[in-house]
Structure formats: C-alpha cells, structure tokens
Design a protein around this motif. Structure first.
Motif, PDB file in Angstrom:
ATOM      1  N   ALA A 113       0.819  -1.226  -0.145  1.00  0.00           N
ATOM      2  CA  ALA A 113      -0.028  -0.079  -0.044  1.00  0.00           C
ATOM      3  C   ALA A 113       1.187   1.287   0.071  1.00  0.00           C
ATOM      4  CB  ALA A 113      -0.917   0.029   1.248  1.00  0.00           C
ATOM      5  N   PHE A 114       0.595   2.174  -0.853  1.00  0.00           N
ATOM      6  CA  PHE A 114       1.222   3.591  -0.884  1.00  0.00           C
ATOM      7  C   PHE A 114       0.311   4.514  -0.357  1.00  0.00           C
ATOM      8  CE2 PHE A 114       2.549   7.425  -2.403  1.00  0.00           C
ATOM      9  CZ  PHE A 114       4.085   7.360  -2.702  1.00  0.00           C
ATOM     10  N   SER A 115       0.804   5.178   0.866  1.00  0.00           N
ATOM     11  CA  SER A 115      -0.186   5.874   1.667  1.00  0.00           C
ATOM     12  C   SER A 115       0.213   7.268   1.094  1.00  0.00           C
ATOM     13  CB  SER A 115       0.223   5.918   3.098  1.00  0.00           C
ATOM     14  OG  SER A 115       0.033   4.679   3.587  1.00  0.00           O
ATOM     15  N   VAL A 116      -0.829   8.095   0.321  1.00  0.00           N
ATOM     16  CA  VAL A 116      -0.726   9.311  -0.059  1.00  0.00           C
ATOM     17  C   VAL A 116      -0.785  10.360   0.706  1.00  0.00           C
ATOM     18  CG1 VAL A 116      -1.458  10.785  -1.911  1.00  0.00           C
ATOM     19  CG2 VAL A 116      -1.515   8.319  -2.212  1.00  0.00           C
ATOM     20  N   ASN A 117       0.150  11.276   0.873  1.00  0.00           N
ATOM     21  CA  ASN A 117       0.124  12.296   1.950  1.00  0.00           C
ATOM     22  C   ASN A 117       0.684  13.590   0.943  1.00  0.00           C
ATOM     23  OD1 ASN A 117      -0.352  13.668   4.118  1.00  0.00           O
ATOM     24  ND2 ASN A 117       1.305  13.216   5.186  1.00  0.00           N
ATOM     25  N   ASN A 118      -0.190  14.351   0.304  1.00  0.00           N
ATOM     26  CA  ASN A 118       0.266  15.525  -0.405  1.00  0.00           C
ATOM     27  C   ASN A 118       0.615  16.706   0.265  1.00  0.00           C
ATOM     28  OD1 ASN A 118      -0.142  13.796  -2.718  1.00  0.00           O
ATOM     29  ND2 ASN A 118      -2.246  14.655  -3.457  1.00  0.00           N
ATOM     30  N   ILE A 119       1.714  16.805   0.896  1.00  0.00           N
ATOM     31  CA  ILE A 119       2.026  18.163   1.498  1.00  0.00           C
ATOM     32  C   ILE A 119       3.288  18.618   0.946  1.00  0.00           C
ATOM     33  CG2 ILE A 119       3.160  18.970   3.577  1.00  0.00           C
ATOM     34  CD1 ILE A 119       1.446  17.032   5.199  1.00  0.00           C
ATOM     35  N   ALA A 120       3.134  19.912   0.323  1.00  0.00           N
ATOM     36  CA  ALA A 120       4.328  20.523  -0.241  1.00  0.00           C
ATOM     37  C   ALA A 120       4.172  21.915   0.426  1.00  0.00           C
ATOM     38  CB  ALA A 120       4.053  20.534  -1.781  1.00  0.00           C
ATOM     39  N   LEU A 121       5.287  22.973  -0.113  1.00  0.00           N
ATOM     40  CA  LEU A 121       5.557  24.083   0.131  1.00  0.00           C
ATOM     41  C   LEU A 121       4.803  25.068  -0.681  1.00  0.00           C
ATOM     42  CD1 LEU A 121       9.289  24.244   1.479  1.00  0.00           C
ATOM     43  CD2 LEU A 121       7.282  24.106   2.903  1.00  0.00           C
ATOM     44  N   VAL A 122       3.798  26.002  -0.103  1.00  0.00           N
ATOM     45  CA  VAL A 122       2.981  26.876  -1.092  1.00  0.00           C
ATOM     46  C   VAL A 122       3.470  28.225  -0.284  1.00  0.00           C
ATOM     47  CG1 VAL A 122       0.849  27.828  -1.711  1.00  0.00           C
ATOM     48  CG2 VAL A 122       1.270  25.521  -1.347  1.00  0.00           C
ATOM     49  N   ASN A 123       4.354  29.059  -1.224  1.00  0.00           N
ATOM     50  CA  ASN A 123       4.484  30.224  -0.689  1.00  0.00           C
ATOM     51  C   ASN A 123       5.542  30.122   0.674  1.00  0.00           C
ATOM     52  OD1 ASN A 123       3.458  31.861  -2.688  1.00  0.00           O
ATOM     53  ND2 ASN A 123       1.476  31.750  -1.528  1.00  0.00           N
ATOM     54  N   GLY A 124       6.263  29.233   0.919  1.00  0.00           N
ATOM     55  CA  GLY A 124       6.966  28.908   1.789  1.00  0.00           C
ATOM     56  C   GLY A 124       6.247  28.147   3.050  1.00  0.00           C
ATOM     57  N   ARG A 125       5.366  27.786   3.011  1.00  0.00           N
ATOM     58  CA  ARG A 125       4.293  27.299   4.146  1.00  0.00           C
ATOM     59  C   ARG A 125       3.793  25.788   3.634  1.00  0.00           C
ATOM     60  NH1 ARG A 125       2.860  30.914   8.166  1.00  0.00           N
ATOM     61  NH2 ARG A 125       1.105  29.663   8.815  1.00  0.00           N
ATOM     62  N   PRO A 126       4.217  24.873   4.550  1.00  0.00           N
ATOM     63  CA  PRO A 126       3.578  23.652   4.185  1.00  0.00           C
ATOM     64  C   PRO A 126       1.840  23.737   4.194  1.00  0.00           C
ATOM     65  CG  PRO A 126       4.120  23.546   6.447  1.00  0.00           C
ATOM     66  CD  PRO A 126       4.524  24.913   5.940  1.00  0.00           C
ATOM     67  N   GLN A 127       1.546  22.924   3.184  1.00  0.00           N
ATOM     68  CA  GLN A 127      -0.010  22.904   2.897  1.00  0.00           C
ATOM     69  C   GLN A 127      -0.253  21.420   2.254  1.00  0.00           C
ATOM     70  OE1 GLN A 127      -1.323  26.506   0.906  1.00  0.00           O
ATOM     71  NE2 GLN A 127      -3.080  25.320  -0.073  1.00  0.00           N
ATOM     72  N   GLN A 128      -1.525  21.040   2.724  1.00  0.00           N
ATOM     73  CA  GLN A 128      -1.979  19.604   2.005  1.00  0.00           C
ATOM     74  C   GLN A 128      -2.941  20.105   0.757  1.00  0.00           C
ATOM     75  OE1 GLN A 128      -4.074  16.775   4.739  1.00  0.00           O
ATOM     76  NE2 GLN A 128      -2.686  15.557   3.689  1.00  0.00           N
ATOM     77  N   LEU A 129      -2.600  19.257   0.062  1.00  0.00           N
ATOM     78  CA  LEU A 129      -3.203  19.741  -1.547  1.00  0.00           C
ATOM     79  C   LEU A 129      -3.768  18.505  -2.195  1.00  0.00           C
ATOM     80  CD1 LEU A 129       0.266  21.097  -2.357  1.00  0.00           C
ATOM     81  CD2 LEU A 129      -1.536  22.704  -2.407  1.00  0.00           C
ATOM     82  N   ASN A 130      -5.089  18.785  -2.805  1.00  0.00           N
ATOM     83  CA  ASN A 130      -5.710  17.795  -3.638  1.00  0.00           C
ATOM     84  C   ASN A 130      -5.202  18.100  -5.112  1.00  0.00           C
ATOM     85  OD1 ASN A 130      -7.013  19.912  -5.053  1.00  0.00           O
ATOM     86  ND2 ASN A 130      -8.797  19.769  -3.461  1.00  0.00           N
ATOM     87  N   LEU A 131      -5.714  17.086  -5.921  1.00  0.00           N
ATOM     88  CA  LEU A 131      -5.339  17.240  -7.460  1.00  0.00           C
ATOM     89  C   LEU A 131      -5.495  18.398  -8.115  1.00  0.00           C
ATOM     90  CD1 LEU A 131      -4.291  15.682  -9.867  1.00  0.00           C
ATOM     91  CD2 LEU A 131      -6.503  15.076 -10.322  1.00  0.00           C
ATOM     92  N   LYS A 132      -6.497  19.196  -7.809  1.00  0.00           N
ATOM     93  CA  LYS A 132      -6.808  20.406  -8.269  1.00  0.00           C
ATOM     94  C   LYS A 132      -5.867  21.443  -7.895  1.00  0.00           C
ATOM     95  CE  LYS A 132     -10.306  23.525  -9.799  1.00  0.00           C
ATOM     96  NZ  LYS A 132     -11.894  23.728  -9.754  1.00  0.00           N
TER      97      LYS A 132
END
Length: 842
Positions: free
Chosen positions: A326-345
């Motif tokens: 199982a691959f546990s997806v956790n889409n967290i990336a830096l948006v304007n220097g701040r971590p944020q959870q993101l959906n596909l859109k």
C-alpha cells in the motif's frame, strides 16, 4: 565570568520552544518538503543547477560524479557529500523515478537494494527532461538568493515546464509532518492540466477522467479505486498496488511468474522473506522460488506443488508478502514557503500559476532585451544611413584622441545615446557595407514586430495561456509514454472471489476418496449411445463414484455416510484436468479414515439469516430413513465437522438436498420402485435427530434406496432413471396436459410404484434425477469413461417401461454416477470415439 560579559536569565521552556520551532521550520522549508512549483527539495534543485552551471548537459560527455558532487557542495549545499550523491543517484534510478532527470553511467544500484558504486567510479550528466526544468533560467524568470557564504546566487525555484511534482512525486519526513506523493503519467497530467486551463471551474471528478491514477515506475496493478479517488480529492489516501503475475508451465510444473512488483519494494528482500515463509510452513503450495531477472526484464518464479491451486497460492502471496503493498498518499508541499495539504486540483493550479509567472517574467525579459537591441539598431541606422553620415562618423572616430572623445563626438553629431555611440565604436568595419545596412534594417523591422507581439502577450492573459498549452503539448510529444500501472477498478480488500472467476465446474470424487474440480467446458457433448471420452484418471482398482456440478464461489456442505457434515468453498477443491487423479479428500476435510462423502449441497451465503432460515436440508439413508432440518443448523460448521444426522447401525447416509419447505420428495430403490410424497409430511427436527421412515421395502433384504430427488414443478420436470447396465429413460411426473399424476402422491413410508422395468439385461436401478430439455446429461462408469448428451434427445416414456441404451457398457463395467449439467449453447454436439472402441446405437 570574563570581564565585560554579563548573564541574561531566560526561561528554559520558552527557549526550547523557540529553538525547536526554528529547527523544525528549517527542516520543513530547507530540507524535507518540496516546493509546489517545481516539485524539488533544495538539494535536488542544487544538484540540477550545479550540473547546469558545470555545463553537464544531455549532449555533452559524462562527468565524474565526484566532480558534480564537489561543485554542489562547494557552492550551494554545505552538508555531507553522501546527501548530494544519494540525491543524484536517485534521480538516475529507473525504479525510483517515473521520469529520470539524471543520466548515470556506471553502477547506480539496483531494485534489489544494492548500493551504487562510490562517486569516484560513476559518471553522470543531465537528461533532456532536466534541461526543460532549467530552460529560461537565465531570463530572470525566477528569483535568486545568496548561497550559504553570500558569494554566489542560486535559484529559489526552477522555471520548469515539467509538472515534476505530479509526474515524479516525492517523499520526505520533516519535523511534525511528512510528505509522500506518488508519481503519475506525464501524458495524463498534461491532458488534465490543459483541461484545467480550458475550464478553471473543472471539478476533481472531471480531472480524474484525464489523470486516472498514479503511475508507478515499476508498473504493477493498482488494486481498487476508492483510495485513489480519496487521495485526489483530499490529498490523503491509501493506494493498494499488486504485482503483475501470470501462470505458466515450466518443466511440467505449474508456476506463478511475477514480472512487475509494487513501487518501492526491495525485490531481493521480498524473495528472501517469501522463502522464509515457505520454510516456516506459513505459505502452502509453493515448492521453490527463483529470481530469474535479467536483461529480458524482471522474472520471479514461484514453483507450485502438484496439488496446489494457483489462484489460491497467488492470493496468499498477495496477503502475506510484499507482492501486495500500500502506498499511503500524503500530498504536503510548500506553498509560498508554508506547508500545505493539496488535492489534485490544487497541485495543477499552483503549477499553472508558476507557469503564468515564468511566462510573464520571461516575456518582460525578452521585451527588455528586444528594446535594448532596437535602440542600438536605431543608432546604426542614423550613422550609416547614407554615405555622407558614414563618412562623418568615420572622420570623427579617426580624428579623436581616444575612445571617450570619439563617443562624445558621435553623440553630439548624431544625437545618440551613450549605449548607441559605444555600439558604433565597437562595430566591425565589415558591417559598414551597403549589404549590411539592408540586414540591419531588416533586423530592425523584425524586432519591431517582435516587440509588438511581446507587448501583446503581456497585455493579454489568453495569449499567455495559449503559450503554456503549446509548451505543455511539446513536453507531452517529447516525453509522453504509455501508462505502466494497470488499474483494477473492482479491487478492494483481499478476497478469493476477486481472483477466482465464478465459473461452472465439475466436481468428481472417486471410490477411494480422491476429489478435484474441472471446468465444465472440458467435457464435450456427444450423441446418445457413444462410448464416451476419458472422464477422469483413477488409481488401480479405483473408480469415479460421485460426480457433481457447482460454481467456484458457492459454499459446499459435504455429508458423509456416517452422518457428519463438513464445510468448504468450491474453489478450495484442487483444480485438475479430466485426466488427473485429484487429491485425497482427507487432505481437505478432517474426515475419518473409514468414512466416505455421500452427498453435498451447494448453497449461497451462509451468513444471510433470511436465506438460511427459509431453506431446509432433507437427507435420506439407504434403509429408507428421511430427515428434514433447517439450513441454519448447518451454517456454523467446525473444522472437525458437525453431526448432521444420527445414523443407526448397518445404515448409511445416501443423499442430501436443499429445499424451500414446499417441495415434493421422491425416493427410488434399486429394485425399480419409487415413492412420491410432499415435503411437509416430514417434520423439521434438530441436527441430532435420526429422522422418520420415507419408504418401505418388499421382502427383498438386499433392496435399498439408490437416490432421492426433490420436485418443484411437477408438470415441467421429468424423472430420469438409469440402470447399472446403461439403460435409462425419461418419464413425466405429472401429465403436462391433463395434470394427472404419473407418480401418484402418497404418504411417506409406503412401498411406492414401479419406475423402471428391471430385468437381467438392464441390471438394477442406480440413479434417479429430475431433468428438463434444457439440461445436459453426464454419465460416468466405473472404468472412468464419461459421456455427455442432451436430455432433449431422450424421448419421454411410460413409467413401467425398460428404457433405451444410453451408454455402451463393455465387459464387467457398470455405471458409477449420473449428473445433469446446464446446456451450453457454445458447445457443439459431436461424436468422439476412442481409437479402440466402436459405437453401437439401438
């Protein structure tokens, strides 16, 4: 304390909080999480930028990895050399990156977890895709910041045309948070991104039509879609990946061949774990496992034991080994220097916003450069427009003491700017010809039109959108490929039913207790009177005694002659061809050595309370005893079996049937008589009961019950009886026109009426079945020969007649079992003859 120093008291709790927050933010921003725009962490970005600055591109020779690592360490990344080298290596590994960014030469590790060679031995260069991530970086498209010692500048983000975060994914553990993003297919991502550009109100469900699911570099099968959809909509989800496997016969052994494994699974470790489970007895049905991976691709071979069921073994491999992960997806990336959870859109939106910014800044840069160039060209045209102006300019330059005086003279004479005057002084003499003047004018007109176009791009967002689309389509044409990971939408939790098709099968049990299941399609329809084809191989002095028809997903209740009941699923019975012997039934159920299976019932879901409470099991013994019990009593069998009926001495269970409580029951004895009575005449009792008398015998002590049937539609069904010497016939139960009973209904316990005329020629009665024209008939004799015929070929006869020959019996052979099969329209009726046999039809 040293003079001049002083102590400042602080609260250690506040200091630790502040220090820890500073540390955690440093890890989050500067190490562990990717930027939403280019999908890179700082170390990845520095490696690619360092290679760009070194000029190690896809069309240049490879450069030693140590040289590249040294460049990145010395200029941009003041950490351990292993962190830089490991990063570069990962970007060159095809099993880790869906689209590799580094082209490695040498030992860069393997999917078995082998370490790469030391950096002094390997070489590397950028791939073309990496160049497309760095394209336009020299056009002021992105911000730069000072490096660790403030001597150089490095980009804070790359001006990538590649939606890298989506197509390659990433993983990282920060402080208090982590990211784990799967890779996707570039062609799908580009299509989805363009769909978003065309309609920014597009929903995630509509985007999923383009970007269907993650696409892993190692392929495999995405098993189930709920986790994928959840990840696309929320940024979190669980994607189940299964290995790709097929069955193959290798050196006369059935094998499971695995050609693709789940993402991030260590192949060598997985094979070792599997071998350990086999040795410990936790994985049954596998005799050995080999890794035959080579230049031809991945190939892991699981050699199966002879009696193993391939589908069941494969399912156990999925359950107990990393062949399913199982691959546990956790889409967290830096948006304007701040971590944020993101959906596909969100992921697509931020990439597109970055592209808008890059295209705008690139256009501004190109406009600035174009205006600078046209300014110089205007100066050229003023000075060399005519022979007189050119001569004056040459005279001024020649008679000036130095360059500065010449420049001032040109500025004063021709009203030039300082830049224009400097460009004229720097002009080569070869460009002072008339032909060159035409070229300058042509260039001027071209740049003038180019400036108008650039200004239009800056003024209209639609133009920038079109440019982004065209560049994305160009990327798709260059790097797009087919999806590697197959999507199995119907998948879910591990279930045998998901693997094994619910097809019709024939179950055969020999006199010595060997059982198997065979696809019903292996038996071909033959004309009445045929000798038949080989139905099942048997051991010496053994013969097929029971033949049943069921489907793989049904539940089977086995009833033994001693009155015990055992529970199995049909797919748990070993699969075999017509010519295989099967497996000893003692290996499947805990039956006593001196007991034999006499009857079985195929049921549906035994956990369905409404179903089990509305159905009954009716049993009959050889001595004419009949018993009725609710199916619910048999819905919780134990491993060692349960008591189904109390059998008296010198009697044995003969038959068991599933009814709804409204059936009619018919018992037949070998002397040729049968009795018919309503099921309601038999009261339902518990499992421990012994039943009541169903039929009485004449004074013949050797007479016994040979079969029991249940009747649902007496005007539609007919009774088929078969004698041991191959004679048989069909008889109406009730006359279909008048409704008059052919077999009259009586109370249970009577002697019955004649159902077939028994003679020395026919032999004793051995089977009774209810059949219709839609059925096929399967007859198998003790020597193992089987014949399949259509019931519609048998005409309906009187109740007391002898019947016709159904199958030729040779020598001392006799009928062992009879079963009816649903007609298969795809099977052609044909006559097959054994090479040494002949057909005789009556």
């Amino acid at each position: 304390m040293i003079e001049g120093e002083k102590l400042i008291p602080i609260n250690i709790e506040e200091q630790m909080k502040t220090a820890y927050i500073d540390y955690s933010m440093s890890v989050i921003v500067s190490r562990a999480l990717p930027d939403i725009r280019d999908g890179l962490k700082p170390v990845h970005r520095r490696v690619l930028f360092g290679m760009h600055e070194l000029g190690v591109r896809s069309n240049t020779p490879y450069k030693k990895s140590a040289r590249i690592v040294g460049e990145v360490l010395g200029k941009y990344h003041p950490h351990g050399d292993s962190s830089v080298y490991d990063t570069m290596v990962r970007m060159a590994q095809e099993w880790n990156m869906r689209y590799m960014l580094v082209d490695g030469q040498g030992n860069f590790g393997s999917v078995d977890g082998d370490s790469p060679a030391a950096m002094r031995y390997t070489e590397a260069r950028m791939r073309k895709m990496a160049e497309d991530m760095l394209i336009d970086i020299d056009k002021e498209t992105v911000d730069h910041s000072l490096n660790f010692d403030d001597t150089l500048e490095e980009p804070t983000v790359l001006p990538t045309r590649i939606p890298n975060l989506l197509i390659n994914g990433t993983s990282g553990i920060a402080v208090g948070m982590a990211t784990n993003m799967p890779p996707h297919n570039l062609s799908e991502v580009v299509d989805g991104t363009i769909a978003y550009l065309e309609n920014q109100d597009i929903t995630i469900d509509e985007l999923i039509e383009y970007i269907k699911a993650p696409d892993f570099p190692t392929g495999g099968t995405i098993y189930g879609y709920d986790g994928v959809r959840e990840a696309f909509k929320t940024g979190r989800g669980r994607v189940v990946i299964r290995a790709k496997a097929h069955f193959e016969e290798v050196d006369k052994h059935e094998c499971i061949i695995v050609t693709e494994i789940p993402y991030q699974v260590n192949k060598a470790l997985m094979v070792k774990q599997t071998a350990d489970l086999i040795k410990e007895g936790k994985l049954e049905g596998i005799s050995d496992v080999f890794d035959e991976t080579g230049k031809g691709g991945m190939r892991i071979v699981y050699v199966l034991k002879k009696d193993a069921i391939p589908n069941v073994v494969l399912n156990n491999l999925f359950k107990h080994t990393p062949l399913q992960s199982a691959f546990s997806v956790n889409n967290i990336a830096l948006v304007n220097g701040r971590p944020q959870q993101l959906n596909l859109k969100d992921l697509i939106y931020h990439f597109i916003e970055h592209r808008y910014d890059v295209v705008y800044r690139r256009t501004q840069y190109e406009l600035k450069k174009a205006k600078e160039r046209i300014h110089i060209l205007e100066g050229f045209m003023k000075v060399i427009a005519t022979k007189d102006t050119l001569d004056r300019a040459i005279y001024i330059i020649r008679n000036s003491k130095d360059t500065q005086i010449a420049k001032e003279g040109l500025i004063k004479e021709f009203e030039l700017s300082d830049i224009q005057a400097q460009a004229i002084i720097d002009l080569r003499l070869g460009r002072l010809t008339g032909l060159e003047l035409d070229k300058i004018r042509e260039e001027y007109e071209e740049i003038k039109a180019y400036i108008i176009d650039l200004e239009d791009i800056l003024a209209h967002k639609e133009r920038r959108t079109q440019i982004i689309k065209e560049e994305l389509l160009e990327i798709k044409a260059k790097y797009g490929d087919e999806r590697r990971s197959v999507i199995e939408y119907a998948g879910g939790d591990i279930s045998m039913e998901d693997i094994i098709p619910d097809e019709q099968v024939v179950i055969t049990i020999s006199n010595a207790g060997y059982i198997k299941r065979t696809s019903v399609n292996e038996y071909k329809t033959q004309s009445r009177g045929g000798v038949g084809q080989k139905g099942s191989a048997t051991r010496d002095k053994d013969f097929i005694e029971h033949l049943f028809v069921g489907t793989n997903h049904q539940y089977m209740l086995f009833f033994t002659e001693k009155g015990k009941c055992f529970w199995l699923r049909v797919y748990e019975i070993p699969e075999g061809g017509k010519n295989t012997k099967g497996r000893a039934i003692q290996n499947l159920i805990n039956i006593e050595p001196d007991d034999n299976v006499k009857a079985f019932i195929c049921t549906h879901d035994l956990k369905d309370q409404e179903y089990i409470n509305s159905h009954y099991v009716i049993m009959a013994t050889k001595k004419g005893i009949i018993k009725k019990t609710c199916l619910e009593q048999y819905s919780r069998p134990r491993q060692n079996g349960i008591m189904a009926i109390t059998i008296k001495e010198d009697d044995e269970l003969l038959e068991a049937r599933l009814t709804t409580g409204n059936s009619q029951v018919m018992l037949a004895v070998k002397s040729g008589k049968a009795i018919r009575f309503p099921e309601e005449k038999v009261r339902a009792v518990g499992r421990s009961g012994s039943g009541v008398r169903g039929i009485s015998f004449d004074n013949d002590a050797n007479d016994e019950v040979i079969g029991m049937i249940t009747i649902e539609n007496p005007r539609e069904e007919t009774v088929l009886v078969v004698s041991e010497n191959g004679y048989g016939k069909r008889t109406f139960i009730d006359d279909p026109e008048t409704g008059e009973a052919v077999y009259r209904i009586t109370n249970r316990g009577g002697k019955g009426v004649k159902t077939i005329s028994i003679t020395e020629k026919t032999g004793n009665l051995v089977a009774i079945k209810t059949v219709s024209d839609e059925d096929d008939l399967m007859i198998i004799n003790k020597s193992g020969m089987a014949i399949r015929m259509s019931v519609s070929e048998l005409r309906v006869m009187g109740r007391a007649t002898q019947g016709v020959r159904l199958i030729n019996i040779k020598g001392n052979d006799s009928i062992a079992a009879v079963a009816k099969v649903m007609k298969d329209d795809e099977n052609e009726t044909e006559s097959e003859v054994n090479d040494t046999d002949t057909i005789t039809n009556e």
